[in-house]
Design a protein around this motif. Sequence first.
Motif, PDB file in Angstrom:
ATOM      1  N   GLY A   5      20.567  63.747  65.971  1.00  0.00           N
ATOM      2  CA  GLY A   5      21.151  62.437  66.219  1.00  0.00           C
ATOM      3  C   GLY A   5      22.316  62.607  67.175  1.00  0.00           C
ATOM      4  N   VAL A   6      22.937  61.512  67.516  1.00  0.00           N
ATOM      5  CA  VAL A   6      24.119  61.578  68.391  1.00  0.00           C
ATOM      6  C   VAL A   6      25.156  60.589  67.866  1.00  0.00           C
ATOM      7  CG1 VAL A   6      23.217  59.869  70.044  1.00  0.00           C
ATOM      8  CG2 VAL A   6      24.934  61.546  70.783  1.00  0.00           C
ATOM      9  N   GLY A   7      26.413  61.037  67.832  1.00  0.00           N
ATOM     10  CA  GLY A   7      27.463  60.118  67.401  1.00  0.00           C
ATOM     11  C   GLY A   7      28.037  59.362  68.594  1.00  0.00           C
ATOM     12  N   SER A  34      26.716  68.900  63.638  1.00  0.00           N
ATOM     13  CA  SER A  34      28.149  68.745  63.354  1.00  0.00           C
ATOM     14  C   SER A  34      28.954  69.489  64.404  1.00  0.00           C
ATOM     15  CB  SER A  34      28.482  69.236  61.935  1.00  0.00           C
ATOM     16  OG  SER A  34      28.103  68.253  60.987  1.00  0.00           O
ATOM     17  N   LYS A  43      22.008  58.469  59.468  1.00  0.00           N
ATOM     18  CA  LYS A  43      21.127  57.404  58.987  1.00  0.00           C
ATOM     19  C   LYS A  43      19.958  57.101  59.920  1.00  0.00           C
ATOM     20  CE  LYS A  43      24.964  55.214  56.506  1.00  0.00           C
ATOM     21  NZ  LYS A  43      25.877  56.331  56.968  1.00  0.00           N
ATOM     22  N   THR A  44      20.091  57.428  61.191  1.00  0.00           N
ATOM     23  CA  THR A  44      19.043  57.049  62.155  1.00  0.00           C
ATOM     24  C   THR A  44      17.645  57.513  61.749  1.00  0.00           C
ATOM     25  OG1 THR A  44      20.656  57.025  63.967  1.00  0.00           O
ATOM     26  CG2 THR A  44      18.326  57.183  64.585  1.00  0.00           C
ATOM     27  N   ASP A  55      22.447  70.324  60.123  1.00  0.00           N
ATOM     28  CA  ASP A  55      23.844  70.432  59.716  1.00  0.00           C
ATOM     29  C   ASP A  55      23.986  69.839  58.324  1.00  0.00           C
ATOM     30  OD1 ASP A  55      23.485  67.732  60.623  1.00  0.00           O
ATOM     31  OD2 ASP A  55      25.656  67.521  60.584  1.00  0.00           O
ATOM     32  N   SER A 107      17.469  66.130  61.079  1.00  0.00           N
ATOM     33  CA  SER A 107      18.806  65.667  61.415  1.00  0.00           C
ATOM     34  C   SER A 107      19.419  64.965  60.210  1.00  0.00           C
ATOM     35  CB  SER A 107      18.714  64.659  62.574  1.00  0.00           C
ATOM     36  OG  SER A 107      19.916  63.916  62.655  1.00  0.00           O
ATOM     37  N   GLY A 108      20.722  64.971  60.163  1.00  0.00           N
ATOM     38  CA  GLY A 108      21.422  64.174  59.160  1.00  0.00           C
ATOM     39  C   GLY A 108      21.665  62.783  59.718  1.00  0.00           C
ATOM     40  N   ARG A 133      25.151  50.140  69.205  1.00  0.00           N
ATOM     41  CA  ARG A 133      26.410  50.892  69.168  1.00  0.00           C
ATOM     42  C   ARG A 133      26.259  52.279  69.825  1.00  0.00           C
ATOM     43  NH1 ARG A 133      27.286  54.451  64.863  1.00  0.00           N
ATOM     44  NH2 ARG A 133      25.542  54.583  63.404  1.00  0.00           N
TER      45      ARG A 133
HETATM   46  C1  6PG Z   1      25.588  64.006  60.339  1.00  0.00           C
HETATM   47  C2  6PG Z   1      24.596  64.148  61.447  1.00  0.00           C
HETATM   48  C3  6PG Z   1      25.187  63.612  62.710  1.00  0.00           C
HETATM   49  C4  6PG Z   1      24.422  62.336  62.988  1.00  0.00           C
HETATM   50  C5  6PG Z   1      25.155  61.476  63.982  1.00  0.00           C
HETATM   51  C6  6PG Z   1      24.477  60.111  64.098  1.00  0.00           C
HETATM   52  O1  6PG Z   1      25.718  64.918  59.514  1.00  0.00           O
HETATM   53  O2  6PG Z   1      26.187  62.913  60.283  1.00  0.00           O
HETATM   54  O3  6PG Z   1      24.040  65.318  61.584  1.00  0.00           O
HETATM   55  O4  6PG Z   1      25.111  64.445  63.820  1.00  0.00           O
HETATM   56  O5  6PG Z   1      23.133  62.648  63.491  1.00  0.00           O
HETATM   57  O6  6PG Z   1      26.481  61.316  63.515  1.00  0.00           O
HETATM   58  O7  6PG Z   1      24.571  59.495  62.828  1.00  0.00           O
HETATM   59  P1  6PG Z   1      23.786  58.108  62.542  1.00  0.00           P
HETATM   60  O8  6PG Z   1      22.333  58.425  62.677  1.00  0.00           O
HETATM   61  O9  6PG Z   1      24.168  57.745  61.143  1.00  0.00           O
HETATM   62  O10 6PG Z   1      24.274  57.140  63.594  1.00  0.00           O
END
Ligand code: 6PG
Length: 242
Positions: free
Chosen positions: A142-144, A151, A43-44, A72, A40-41, A200
């Motif tokens: 991850g999840v926003g 993405s 920061k988590t 992504d 995953s991208g 958050r």
């Molecule tokens: C990206 C990620 C995105 C990320 C979520 C959570 O490219 O930003 O793939 O899906 O997992 O936005 O982001 P954080 O882990 O930074 O809260």
Amino acid sequence: MPETRVFQDENELVRQLAENIVSEIQSALSRQSRFALVLSGGKTPNKLYALLAEPPFSSQIPWNKIHLFMGDERFVPPDHADSNYCLVRRTLLEKVPLPPSHMHAVPTQTDNPRVSAMEYERELRFFFGGMDYPRFDLILLGVGEDGHTASLFPGTRALEENKSWVAVSEAPQPPRVRLTLTFPALNNARRALFLATGARKSAILKEILHGPLNKYPAQRVRPIDGKLEWWVDSLAHPPRIS
Ligand code: 6PG
């Protein structure tokens, strides 16, 4: 229903997840010759990647049998501060003996994101040898706070992609142009595992886990023949006051 595991704090979560990933890899490699892991991208997962990059975990992983993919990517150069690959390289790749050809990064150094998406999909199809959809062994997600994952953002065309494995997407915040695995590619995984930590994320997590279905992109990740899990800390998933 997804399996949800709640941990006291982020450090405990990532330690147990690192152990879980190592044992998952070892068990899978007793049945198959390689392990396809989607990173995953965001920061988590940084603490998790840093843990996997150090003993005892790094020395328990047969890196020559691991293939890493990005779920992504931002349409920026691989050494750009906003590149998900750049983060993975710094936290993990520079510290483990993964054969360079086993890091399947999204090729973002093209002059058009559609070309990048096509090239990444071509690489995935070559890796999975003619399968209808990629069968990743484990996808980390991850999840926003808006309920996006990878993405796949609310209200974007990429959500409706039902054939391609990779799509161009638009993010509401810069870098706006993104490349992402699509739901068909995600939902053919053996195991999809969401990571969410911090206060958050508690509001969106409550919506996703206890609210109406299919309201958010993250809720549409449901492996057809695979496991779906949420690994969260107690800040992201506070005890429900009964
Ligand atoms: C990206 C990620 C995105 C990320 C979520 C959570 O490219 O930003 O793939 O899906 O997992 O936005 O982001 P954080 O882990 O930074 O809260």
